[in-house]
Each structure stands twice: as structure tokens, then as C-alpha cells.
Design a protein around this motif. Structure first.
Motif, PDB file in Angstrom:
ATOM      1  N   THR A 115      16.837 -53.680  22.223  1.00 35.95           N
ATOM      2  CA  THR A 115      18.164 -54.272  22.053  1.00 35.95           C
ATOM      3  C   THR A 115      18.379 -55.509  22.915  1.00 35.95           C
ATOM      4  OG1 THR A 115      19.022 -52.056  21.586  1.00 35.95           O
ATOM      5  CG2 THR A 115      20.632 -53.748  22.158  1.00 35.95           C
TER       6      THR A 115
ATOM      7  N   ARG B  38      17.707 -58.789  21.339  1.00 35.04           N
ATOM      8  CA  ARG B  38      18.280 -58.987  20.003  1.00 35.04           C
ATOM      9  C   ARG B  38      19.804 -59.089  20.057  1.00 35.04           C
ATOM     10  NH1 ARG B  38      14.568 -56.932  15.822  1.00 35.04           N
ATOM     11  NH2 ARG B  38      12.521 -56.681  16.787  1.00 35.04           N
ATOM     12  N   SER B  39      20.307 -59.626  21.143  1.00 37.52           N
ATOM     13  CA  SER B  39      21.754 -59.701  21.348  1.00 37.52           C
ATOM     14  C   SER B  39      22.336 -60.948  20.681  1.00 37.52           C
ATOM     15  CB  SER B  39      22.064 -59.740  22.844  1.00 37.52           C
ATOM     16  OG  SER B  39      21.763 -61.022  23.379  1.00 37.52           O
TER      17      SER B  39
ATOM     18  N   SER C 121      24.175 -51.244  14.119  1.00 34.69           N
ATOM     19  CA  SER C 121      23.272 -52.354  13.800  1.00 34.69           C
ATOM     20  C   SER C 121      24.004 -53.692  13.873  1.00 34.69           C
ATOM     21  CB  SER C 121      22.686 -52.159  12.398  1.00 34.69           C
ATOM     22  OG  SER C 121      22.017 -53.317  11.968  1.00 34.69           O
TER      23      SER C 121
ATOM     24  N   GLY D 253      19.376 -55.832  15.644  1.00 36.14           N
ATOM     25  CA  GLY D 253      19.314 -55.126  16.921  1.00 36.14           C
ATOM     26  C   GLY D 253      20.175 -53.883  16.869  1.00 36.14           C
ATOM     27  N   ILE D 254      19.796 -52.870  17.634  1.00 32.37           N
ATOM     28  CA  ILE D 254      20.553 -51.612  17.646  1.00 32.37           C
ATOM     29  C   ILE D 254      21.354 -51.516  18.940  1.00 32.37           C
ATOM     30  CG2 ILE D 254      20.422 -49.100  17.575  1.00 32.37           C
ATOM     31  CD1 ILE D 254      17.772 -49.384  16.086  1.00 32.37           C
ATOM     32  N   ARG D 255      22.669 -51.465  18.796  1.00 36.80           N
ATOM     33  CA  ARG D 255      23.532 -51.316  19.964  1.00 36.80           C
ATOM     34  C   ARG D 255      23.694 -49.830  20.278  1.00 36.80           C
ATOM     35  NH1 ARG D 255      26.827 -54.440  16.323  1.00 36.80           N
ATOM     36  NH2 ARG D 255      26.734 -56.670  16.756  1.00 36.80           N
TER      37      ARG D 255
END
Length: 630
Positions: free
Chosen positions: A112, A115-116, A318, A403-405
Motif C-alpha cells: 500500500t 500505491r498512495s 481499493s 492499492g489496498i487501504r
């Protein structure tokens, strides 16, 4: 639903409360470093980090340190996870004088944290919720985030900067509403303010943002309100945290995975972990008084290793982003629409010479390499199309990623937007402290809370209090925006031609600025490699990344694979997937020299990197024949 008048009255009411709270915060005297355990301890850490001859310990040395942590002589803290929070925990704990190890099964910032949205923000949306829900908890989140925003920018000035963001208004109510709301944001920031927000007329706005449409479907631009938030190079900031922790004394190891926990036979307390080096396949035991689980979206999987029936703590969400050419947005000005026609936030921001646009916020499943769906990419293109006077084309998408938060779970929440972005620290199994939730902006304070919990759990005895508020990351101390001029004036780029001849090339302003921004005061080390070792050639046409960076990152930043470089040390995979693919053969060639790879390993690296790039849906590696934006 609140009327327009009610919304404005609430804004005015909470402004008074915020003014009082902000004044109290501003009037609180700043705490001197010596009062928080700074002084000699902080000076000693700084000397190790800014030493011009400093180099992180080799990976083999770091692994030996972890192997040497026995039951008789354990680490104080073992951190699982090399994202922003995990590396922040390692840095915080080691600068308190604790003995610290960290393992990450992939690479630092591989999940993550790379991928912010690239924003370091105080949370304008949270402030709006605080106003209209009369939620003091949300307001406290904003106060806290604004304080941490300023701290992140000051601690890594070469990787972070203030960015003006333009909010378009299409009726006079919006002008008043956003102007008042963003002035409230300024007020809440108080001494932590980056720059004052202000209103621009429609004419001034299009001069500042030429691609902004003055007219749209049944709407005419009345003006814009511009406010400031921070922007960062997220994965390089994360790698900087890991390297700073290593220089400060932590044993950090990427590509090393926890496969099981070691437990005390008497009390079932976790006392260490079985670790597999994913590069060599070797397994070993590392003992620690406390284990901190900072595995981001995978923190529940780690918890289930300790307790099979552990209840989930996170709700994965997502977030998809796309990268477009630079002409979509001007350099130095972003565009943020707080509420699109379907209620979502959309933005376009200049980033590393390109434009990043997003984002989505939807429930997802947890996976190692999340991929954006075509409908999510089309949603972003549709949304920005409504606000631009240029044709928005799917073929312009240079890269797209998901990205996965790891949002903190609220069982009563019906959607991800109502889940708090605040973090949670807990110890639901003896010896395992878990930290999850939160956001990039507040990583430092999250790490501080996690270390405090670990100290309590293991009855540890730190030498001093938390120092990270005052500690600049590697490359940050002594850096200023004009540092690039030294590189441009004193170095040349020696380039090797196709026939093996080395010829001199100019260290142009673009390359010099890039090196200075990416490596801070250590940029001269990269420039020296480019000059002395004939590695001054660019890796990809149209981008400033140099061959010398590959060698530097292999030697000084734990770059162990081709993906490590194209995705996290440089940002080429995120900026232009196709350019990253073209650069791969040369990147692998240089890494092979640095790490003594054989032909089989080089072939394996190329295959893995190509598979990785296929998850980034650029216009060339995605099927979008049915899409509108062709």
C-alpha cells in the motif's frame, strides 16, 4: 439533508470552536528536544545519519544480526512489515536505544505504501464531516493530521513539498461554501499552515490551469478556491525510513518472510518468529521480547498465525489511480473536485513530470498484486472529462495501478467512506502488538503509539523518549532546493555507447534536479558513480533516471530485484509502464553486475518484472475496445 443556509451556519459555528482549539494548540510552547530525551541521544543519531561516509550495513550483516537474536539474547522488538508504519516503528524504536529487527516478505513499500495518492494531507473531507456531523472526533483527526503533515515535510524536505490544489466552483454558493470551508482548514492548521488559501476568478483560474474547462454540461465556471496540502514521493520516503533505521542501528531485511511464531511453552506468549529468506530459501529463528505486526492489509493473516480464530480488524478498500501525460495539468498546481456527480472525490495532480489522477474507494479482496478494473479506470476518465477542455483518451493512460487501504474495521459501518481513517493499536495475543488503519500522513505518530504499546507489553527499558519528531531522514539534513546546482556545475554524465566507448555528457538541469529531489544530500554519490563508472546514460527516453541510480540503490538501498528498482527506488513503473519495460534489460544487466547474478537469475528477473508490469494497466497492456475514451 441540511439546507444551504444550515450548512453555512454550521461552518461558522465550528469555525469559532476550531479557532479556540487552534489557538490553544498554537499557544502551547514547543517541547525542546532535550525535554523529550533529545539532546545527546538525538545528536548521536544525527551524526550517524549525516556522516558523509555512512553506508547501510550489507544485507548479509543484517540477516546475521537477526540470526544472532537468540532466546538468551533476544531483540527488544521484531517488526513484521516494511511499509511506512513498519519502517517508522523500526526507526522510532531504535532511536530510543532499543534493539530492533524488521522483516518484510517483499520489498520496503511494496504494498500500500507505494500505491498512495501521493498527498500528505490534513483531511479536508474529515473536516467537512466534523462540521456537518458535529463530530469532535473527526475534528481531532484533522488537528492531528495537520500537525503530522508539517512534520513529514520538514523531516524529508527533498522528498516532500507543499502543493497548491484548485477546487472549481460552478455557482456562487459553491464559491462561498468552499472559500469558508478552506479558510476554516487554514484556521485549524494554525501554526502548521503551509500557505493561505485564496479565491481566483474564472479568468485567473484558467490562466493558472489552462486545461480547466470554463463551461461544461449546464454549468459555467464562477471561479476557484486554491488551498495547500503536501505531496511526496511515497516509496522513496518509505525506503528512506528503512535506510535511516538501518543507519541508526536497526537490522532491517527485505525479501524475508515470517512463516510461523515461536511461543513460550508455559504462557503461550510469542517470543519470536521463524523467518524465511525468500532470496536464498534459508530459514532461521529470531527471538524478540515483543513482535509488532505492521503488515498493512495482511495484518489479519499475521494475527491468525498467532490465533487461528482471530477476528478481522481491517476492512480492505481499493484505491485506483492512473497516470497521464504532463499536459493534462500544469506543473505546480493540482485540481481537486470534492464531490462529483456521484458523490466521489476526484483529483488531478502534477507528479514527477506527469499527471496522476484518481481515485476510487470500493470494497475489495486482499491480494499481493491488486489490479485496477477497466470500469474503475473509465470512471476516473469520465470524472475528469467533465472538468477539462481537452479530449480525455484511454490511449493517454501511461500507467494505472490499484492499492489496498487497510482501514480500521467498524462493524456498524455500511460503506468504506464512513469508516474512520484513524489507526488502531492492540495486543490481542500476548507478545504480539498489532497496528493497523491510519494513513501515510500520520505514519510517524502511529509508529510512536505502536512502540509505546510494545514497551508496555515487553516491559522494555528505552534509553530515551521518542525522537522522530526532530529527526530528518537520510539525505534530508542540510538539503535545500538549490542543491541541484552543485550537481549541474561540478559533475558530468559519462555515457557508454553501444560500441563500448565512454563519452562525456552534460549533467543537465532536469537530471540534476531529479537526483537532488530523489536522494537529497546523497545525490552527489549517485553523480559520482555516473561520472567515474560510465553510468551516466538515461535508462528511458524522456525520463531523468540514470543508470548510476541502479548501482547506487543496489549498494546503499537494499535494491535486490529489478522490480525493486523500477517500482520503488525509481518510479518508472508507476509513471510509464511501457518505458519501464524498455528499461528492464539494462536495469537487470547492472544489477547482475552488482549482485553477481548468473544467466538463470537474470532470466528469472526479467520474467518476474514483466509479470509485475502486466498488473499496471497502461493503454498497451489493457483491453478497452468498449470504452468511451479511445
Amino acid at each position: 439533508m441540511a439546507t444551504a443556509g444550515t450548512r453555512l451556519r454550521r461552518l461558522a459555528g465550528i469555525a469559532a470552536a476550531a479557532a479556540t482549539a487552534s489557538a490553544c494548540t498554537s499557544l502551547t510552547p514547543s517541547i525542546a528536544s532535550s525535554d523529550r530525551g533529545g539532546g545527546p541521544a538525538l545528536d548521536a543519531v544525527r551524526r550517524r545519519i549525516v556522516d558523509p561516509n555512512a553506508a547501510v550495513p550489507p544485507r548479509a550483516v543484517q540477516e546475521s544480526a537477526l540470526i544472532g537474536a537468540s532466546s538468551a539474547n533476544p531483540l527488544d522488538i521484531l517488526v513484521i512489515g516494511g511499509g511506512a508504519t513498519g519502517c517508522g516503528v523500526a526507526l522510532d524504536a531504535t532511536t530510543r536505544g532499543l534493539r530492533v529487527g524488521l522483516v518484510e516478505r517483499e520489498d520496503f513499500s511494496s504494498g500500500t505504501s507505494s500505491r498512495s495518492t501521493k498527498l500528505i494531507h490534513g483531511g479536508v473531507r474529515y473536516l467537512e464531516k466534523a462540521v456537518f456531523n458535529l463530530d469532535y472526533g473527526q475534528l481531532k483527526l484533522v488537528f492531528h493530521a495537520l500537525e503530522e503533515r508539517k512534520q513529514v515535510i520538514e523531516n524529508a524536505p527533498h522528498l516532500c513539498h507543499a502543493l497548491p490544489c484548485m477546487t472549481p466552483c460552478f455557482n456562487w454558493f459553491e464559491v462561498v461554501y468552499f472559500w469558508m470551508g478552506l479558510k476554516l482548514y487554514d484556521l485549524v492548521a494554525g501554526a502548521r499552515l503551509l500557505h493561505l488559501s485564496r479565491y481566483y476568478s474564472a479568468q485567473e483560474s484558467v490562466e493558472l490551469f489552462p486545461t480547466l474547462a470554463r463551461k461544461g454540461k449546464d454549468k459555467v465556471l464562477k471561479g476557484t478556491v486554491v488551498y495547500y496540502d503536501g505531496q511526496m514521493n511515497d516509496s522513496r520516503l518509505n525506503v528512506g525510513l528503512a535506510c535511516t533505521a538501518a543507519l541508526a542501528g536497526a537490522a532491517v531485511l527485505n525479501h524475508a518472510e515470517v512463516v510461523s511464531f515461536l511461543k513460550d511453552e508455559v504462557g503461550d506468549r510469542i517470543i519470536g518468529a521463524r523467518i524465511r529468506d525468500n532470496l536464498s530459501g534459508q530459514e532461521f529463528d529470531t527471538y524478540a521480547k515483543v513482535v509488532v505486526n505492521a503488515a498493512g492489509p495482511f495484518c489479519d493473516a499475521v494475527r491468525k498465525m498467532a490465533k487461528v480464530d482471530a477476528q478481522p480488524m481491517i476492512c480492505p478498500s481499493s484505491g485506483v489511480h492512473i497516470v497521464l501525460p504532463d499536459y493534462y495539468s500544469p506543473e505546480g498546481m493540482g485540481l481537486i473536485v470534492p464531490k462529483t456527480k456521484d458523490g466521489r472525490v476526484i483529483f488531478m495532480l502534477p507528479w514527477l513530470g506527469r499527471t496522476v489522477a484518481g481515485t476510487t474507494d470500493s470494497n475489495t479482496t486482499i491480494t499481493m498484486l491488486p489490479e485496477p478494473h477497466e470500469d474503475e479506470i473509465q470512471f476516473i476518465l469520465d470524472a475528469i472529462c467533465d472538468y477539462l477542455n481537452v479530449k480525455v483518451r484511454r490511449t493517454d493512460v501511461l500507467s494505472a495501478w490499484s492499492g489496498i487501504r487497510p482501514l480500521a474495521m467498524d462493524p456498524s459501518a455500511k460503506n468504506t467512506e464512513s469508516i474512520s481513517r484513524d489507526h488502531v493499536v492492540c495486543e490481542d495475543h500476548p507478545g504480539l502488538v498489532t497496528i493497523t488503519g491510519g494513513k501515510w500522513t500520520t505514519y510517524r505518530s502511529m509508529a510512536e503509539d505502536a512502540v509505546n504499546a510494545a514497551i508496555q507489553s515487553g516491559r522494555l527499558k528505552p534509553a530515551n523518549e521518542c525522537l522522530t519528531s526532530y529527526l530528518r531522514l537520510v539525505g534530508g539534513e542540510g538539503w535545500d532546493p538549490a542543491s541541484f546546482t552543485v550537481l549541474a556545475q561540478q559533475y558530468v554524465r559519462m555515457k557508454r555507447t553501444s560500441v563500448g566507448k565512454v563519452v562525456p555528457g552534460v549533467m543537465d538541469t532536469t537530471a540534476a534536479k531529479h537526483l537532488s529531489r530523489a536522494y537529497g544530500t546523497f545525490a552527489e554519490r549517485v553523480a559520482t558513480i555516473a561520472q567515474d563508472e560510465g553510468l551516466g546514460k538515461r535508462l528511458a527516453h524522456g525520463y531523468p533516471f540514470l543508470e548510476a541510480e541502479v548501482a547506487y540503490c543496489a549498494r546503499y538501498e537494499y535494491c535486490e530485484s529489478a522490480v525493486d528498482f523500477i517500482a520503488r527506488r525509481s518510479r518508472l513503473a508507476f509513471l510509464d509502464t511501457d518505458a519501464a519495460g524498455r528499461a528492464l534489460p539494462r536495469v537487470i544487466e547492472i544489477l547482475a553486475t552488482e549482485h553477481q547474478w548468473d544467466r538463470s537469475r537474470k532470466k528469472q528477473e526479467l520474467q518476474k518484472a514483466k509479470e509485475f508490469l502486466e498488473t499496471f494497466k497502461s493503454s498497451r497492456n489493457a483491453q478497452f475496445h468498449d470504452g468511451k475514451h479511445k
